[in-house]
Write an enzyme that holds these catalytic residues in place. Structure first.
Site, PDB file in Angstrom:
ATOM      1  N   GLU A  53      -6.126 -10.688  -0.687  1.00  0.00           N
ATOM      2  CA  GLU A  53      -7.295 -10.393   0.195  1.00  0.00           C
ATOM      3  C   GLU A  53      -8.570 -10.764   0.107  1.00  0.00           C
ATOM      4  O   GLU A  53      -9.297  -9.511   0.675  1.00  0.00           O
ATOM      5  CB  GLU A  53      -6.743  -8.689   0.890  1.00  0.00           C
ATOM      6  CG  GLU A  53      -5.183  -8.792   1.400  1.00  0.00           C
ATOM      7  CD  GLU A  53      -5.139  -7.567   1.856  1.00  0.00           C
ATOM      8  OE1 GLU A  53      -5.962  -7.103   2.266  1.00  0.00           O
ATOM      9  OE2 GLU A  53      -3.702  -7.392   2.039  1.00  0.00           O
TER      10      GLU A  53
ATOM     11  N   GLU B 242       0.746  -1.131  -0.340  1.00  0.00           N
ATOM     12  CA  GLU B 242       0.339  -0.202  -0.047  1.00  0.00           C
ATOM     13  C   GLU B 242       0.960   1.363   0.548  1.00  0.00           C
ATOM     14  O   GLU B 242       0.178   1.976   1.257  1.00  0.00           O
ATOM     15  CB  GLU B 242      -0.779  -0.172   1.313  1.00  0.00           C
ATOM     16  CG  GLU B 242      -2.361  -1.637   1.561  1.00  0.00           C
ATOM     17  CD  GLU B 242      -2.738  -1.383   2.353  1.00  0.00           C
ATOM     18  OE1 GLU B 242      -2.942  -0.841   3.342  1.00  0.00           O
ATOM     19  OE2 GLU B 242      -3.535  -2.127   2.065  1.00  0.00           O
TER      20      GLU B 242
ATOM     21  N   HIS C 114     -10.599  -5.693  -2.232  1.00  0.00           N
ATOM     22  CA  HIS C 114     -11.923  -6.099  -0.891  1.00  0.00           C
ATOM     23  C   HIS C 114     -12.858  -4.908  -1.278  1.00  0.00           C
ATOM     24  O   HIS C 114     -12.852  -4.230  -1.528  1.00  0.00           O
ATOM     25  CB  HIS C 114     -11.145  -5.357  -0.101  1.00  0.00           C
ATOM     26  CG  HIS C 114     -10.050  -5.553   0.750  1.00  0.00           C
ATOM     27  ND1 HIS C 114     -10.291  -6.430   1.429  1.00  0.00           N
ATOM     28  CD2 HIS C 114      -8.654  -5.260   0.995  1.00  0.00           C
ATOM     29  CE1 HIS C 114      -9.395  -6.576   2.144  1.00  0.00           C
ATOM     30  NE2 HIS C 114      -8.578  -6.348   1.355  1.00  0.00           N
TER      31      HIS C 114
ATOM     32  N   ASN D 117       1.812  -5.370  -3.213  1.00  0.00           N
ATOM     33  CA  ASN D 117       0.312  -5.560  -3.230  1.00  0.00           C
ATOM     34  C   ASN D 117      -0.106  -4.011  -1.938  1.00  0.00           C
ATOM     35  O   ASN D 117       0.228  -3.335  -1.890  1.00  0.00           O
ATOM     36  CB  ASN D 117       0.534  -6.401  -1.672  1.00  0.00           C
ATOM     37  CG  ASN D 117      -0.951  -6.737  -1.395  1.00  0.00           C
ATOM     38  OD1 ASN D 117      -2.083  -7.275  -2.266  1.00  0.00           O
ATOM     39  ND2 ASN D 117      -0.938  -7.054  -0.381  1.00  0.00           N
TER      40      ASN D 117
ATOM     41  N   ASP E 274     -12.569 -10.298  -0.740  1.00  0.00           N
ATOM     42  CA  ASP E 274     -14.278 -10.112   0.288  1.00  0.00           C
ATOM     43  C   ASP E 274     -15.113  -9.444  -0.595  1.00  0.00           C
ATOM     44  O   ASP E 274     -14.316  -8.597  -1.166  1.00  0.00           O
ATOM     45  CB  ASP E 274     -13.572 -10.296   1.556  1.00  0.00           C
ATOM     46  CG  ASP E 274     -13.106  -8.923   2.027  1.00  0.00           C
ATOM     47  OD1 ASP E 274     -12.900  -7.887   0.978  1.00  0.00           O
ATOM     48  OD2 ASP E 274     -12.738  -8.581   3.081  1.00  0.00           O
TER      49      ASP E 274
HETATM   50  O1  G2I Z   1      -7.536  -3.776   6.329  1.00  0.00           O
HETATM   51  C1  G2I Z   1      -8.247  -4.959   5.283  1.00  0.00           C
HETATM   52  C2  G2I Z   1      -6.971  -5.298   5.506  1.00  0.00           C
HETATM   53  C3  G2I Z   1      -5.788  -3.876   4.180  1.00  0.00           C
HETATM   54  N1  G2I Z   1      -4.751  -5.137   3.350  1.00  0.00           N
HETATM   55  C4  G2I Z   1      -3.684  -4.945   3.972  1.00  0.00           C
HETATM   56  C5  G2I Z   1      -3.757  -6.137   5.526  1.00  0.00           C
HETATM   57  O2  G2I Z   1      -3.696  -6.502   5.816  1.00  0.00           O
HETATM   58  C6  G2I Z   1      -5.276  -5.654   5.666  1.00  0.00           C
HETATM   59  O3  G2I Z   1      -5.248  -6.285   7.515  1.00  0.00           O
HETATM   60  C7  G2I Z   1      -6.300  -5.761   8.147  1.00  0.00           C
HETATM   61  C8  G2I Z   1      -6.267  -6.387   9.570  1.00  0.00           C
HETATM   62  O4  G2I Z   1      -7.756  -7.824   8.891  1.00  0.00           O
HETATM   63  C9  G2I Z   1      -7.492  -6.289  10.407  1.00  0.00           C
HETATM   64  O5  G2I Z   1      -7.205  -7.573  11.392  1.00  0.00           O
HETATM   65  O6  G2I Z   1      -5.791  -5.580   8.984  1.00  0.00           O
HETATM   66  C10 G2I Z   1      -6.541  -4.604  10.050  1.00  0.00           C
HETATM   67  C11 G2I Z   1      -5.675  -3.136  10.759  1.00  0.00           C
HETATM   68  O7  G2I Z   1      -5.157  -2.591   9.723  1.00  0.00           O
HETATM   69  C12 G2I Z   1      -6.627  -5.637  11.024  1.00  0.00           C
HETATM   70  O8  G2I Z   1      -7.118  -4.760  11.918  1.00  0.00           O
HETATM   71  C13 G2I Z   1      -6.663  -4.900  13.225  1.00  0.00           C
HETATM   72  C14 G2I Z   1      -6.921  -3.923  14.467  1.00  0.00           C
HETATM   73  O9  G2I Z   1      -7.562  -2.888  13.531  1.00  0.00           O
HETATM   74  C15 G2I Z   1      -6.411  -3.905  15.964  1.00  0.00           C
HETATM   75  O10 G2I Z   1      -7.099  -3.436  16.548  1.00  0.00           O
HETATM   76  C16 G2I Z   1      -6.569  -5.374  16.377  1.00  0.00           C
HETATM   77  O11 G2I Z   1      -5.132  -5.301  17.085  1.00  0.00           O
HETATM   78  O12 G2I Z   1      -6.405  -6.089  14.123  1.00  0.00           O
HETATM   79  C17 G2I Z   1      -5.540  -6.440  15.081  1.00  0.00           C
HETATM   80  C18 G2I Z   1      -5.397  -7.451  15.675  1.00  0.00           C
HETATM   81  O13 G2I Z   1      -6.889  -8.248  15.645  1.00  0.00           O
END
Ligand code: G2I
Length: 474
Positions: free
Chosen positions: A282, A174, A253, A217, A284
């Protein structure tokens, strides 16, 4: 030829009883009255009956994001192990997770995912080495020279730990802005090191694990637009100058504000034409029912149409664990029931649902040399239940000859109404209780192949399973 299949006892069940019932239906040819055709055979693990196996049929993988803290949940682990042959740690390899304190590395959560994947022969996508988000404060505070050292050290330590175990790394994630500027996104790396941080990261990565594919990515790069064109220009330049890059990840997404672009395939193809692999990393898609299923099917078809699209990863297993759970964007419901979207993906991958393989004696799926008679069977399963209603799924399976159309009769119980039908087109009789379901897109089935349609029932006090009868094939 017409085959009558009736629901055994007409009672609605808990998911566990539904599971037991499905096993009974698969094992119990006695439920199905068939003349001259052997009903069902084979194992649910046969090639092409799961997402991973179906994708492997064309040399691709089908993966999912995995969170280490769910691996102990049996439904989660079973679905992962049954359906997928690749994983991406959802958060466990990010900078804040592995190097929250400078030069102190914690790989325990990521290791649990990697070792699980290895024990099941799954590919692992490494996600991600250099990203502006989930970046510890100590990194953002560094001055340029120190930041460069820290970035290269981070890449080196993490890739060394996983050397030989990672299929592809999202080396940089990103790094471009949304919108029409085509500019790089502001980040500590961009702001202090300039554009060159991206190629420096790729060069360092190549030197550490030359066997891993190195990917760039990003999101909102799925169609042809200013952002994807900026990435395209960078990749083209890297290829021209010999900067190591092997693949581009398209996060994909999607929701109503960001729908699947009509030029999705064309965009994947233009990157592939630069000489890199492309991967859907990714995926969804928010929504439900037929609309969601159609979108999922289209994404899979786009990947399959691009030779260098090497695999697809969905961003989670059940809806409840999605980063945007309220949009129900995944392939499995909260009880790990297969959604219409699942069936659309499996079908698009060339797989067959229902756990059956081809009938014995057909010579591997061809027309039965004995009769060639077109037949089908229909099997009902309750996939999800809640206060006031339930979802039903009917698996339609072709007999020993290929078919191009099918028709199934479903009779609702007293008081019941349906609020939605997916993967099928309905015609109602004058009582409003009997629907004849014909295919929406899924009429053509190879010998022994299956598809399914589903419907939501408003119980109105009657939780009995609808009666599924009369599967007619032509
Ligand atoms: O946002 C969706 C994805 C966009 N592209 C990059 C990916 O790495 C990203 O994944 C998401 C995860 O699916 C989430 O699970 O990235 C988020 C963070 O940017 C993740 O969220 C975080 C929460 O914001 C936190 O509060 C939490 O501690 O997940 C963390 C672990 O559960």
């Amino acid at each position: 030829m017409t085959i009558n299949v009736s629901d055994a006892d007409g009672r609605h069940r808990s998911p566990f009883r539904a599971f037991a019932r499905r096993a009974l239906a698969l094992g119990g040819a006695g439920l199905v009255s068939v003349t001259g055709v052997v009903a069902l055979s084979g194992s649910a693990q046969a090639a092409g009956t799961t997402l991973g196996a179906a994708a492997a049929g064309s040399g691709r993988y089908f993966g999912t994001a995995v969170a280490a803290n769910h691996l102990g949940e049996s439904g989660y682990a079973t679905t992962l192990d049954t359906e997928f042959n690749a994983v991406t740690p959802e958060n466990e390899m990010k900078w804040d997770a592995v190097e929250g304190t400078r030069n102190t590395f914690n790989f325990s959560n990521a290791d649990s995912i990697v070792s699980h994947a290895q024990s099941k022969n799954m590919k692992v996508r490494g996600h991600t080495l250099v990203w502006h988000s989930q970046l510890p404060g100590w990194v953002s505070g560094l001055a340029a020279t120190d930041l460069r050292t820290a970035m290269n050290n981070h890449i080196t330590q993490v890739m060394t730990h996983y050397k030989g175990k990672i299929y592809a790394w999202d080396v940089v994630n990103e790094a471009f802005q949304d919108g029409s500027s085509g500019a790089r996104r502001s980040s500590p790396f961009q702001d202090k090191l300039g554009d060159g941080f991206i190629e420096e990261a790729f060069k360092t990565a190549r030197s550490v694990d030359p066997a891993a594919k190195l990917c760039y990515n990003d999101y909102n790069t799925d169609g042809v637009n200013a952002k994807s064109t900026a990435v395209y220009t960078m990749v083209k330049d890297f290829k021209a100058r010999g900067v190591p890059i092997d693949c581009v990840g398209f996060q994909s997404h999607f929701n109503s504000n960001s729908p699947v672009p009509s030029d999705y395939q064309a965009n994947l193809q233009r990157f592939a034409d630069l000489g890199v692999d492309v991967q859907i990393t990714e995926l969804d898609i928010e929504g439900s029912g037929t609309a969601q299923a159609t979108n999922y099917g289209n994404v899979v078809k786009a990947c399959l149409a691009v030779t260098r699209c090497t695999g697809i990863t969905v961003w989670g297993i059940p809806d409840k664990y999605s980063w945007r759970a309220s949009g129900t964007p995944l392939l499995f419901d909260d009880n790990y029931g297969k959604k219409a979207a699942y069936t659309a993906v499996l079908t698009a991958l060339g797989g067959t649902s229902g756990g059956g393989t081809t009938d014995p004696g057909t010579g591997g799926g061809g027309t039965d040399p004995g009769t060639g008679t077109k037949t089908c069977t229909a099997t009902y399963t309750a996939t999800q239940t809640w206060q006031g209603g339930f979802n039903g799924q009917v698996t339609v399976k072709a007999g020993s000859a290929a078919i191009t159309a099918w028709s199934v009769k479903v009779t609702l119980g007293a008081g019941q109404t349906t609020t939605g039908v997916w993967n099928g087109t309905t015609a109602w009789d004058s009582t409003g209780k009997v629907m004849t379901v014909t295919p929406s897109y899924n009429g053509s089935l190879a010998a022994g192949a299956s598809t399914s349609f589903g419907f939501t029932v408003q119980a109105n006090g009657n939780t009995a399973a609808p009666t599924v009868s009369v599967c007619t094939a032509s």
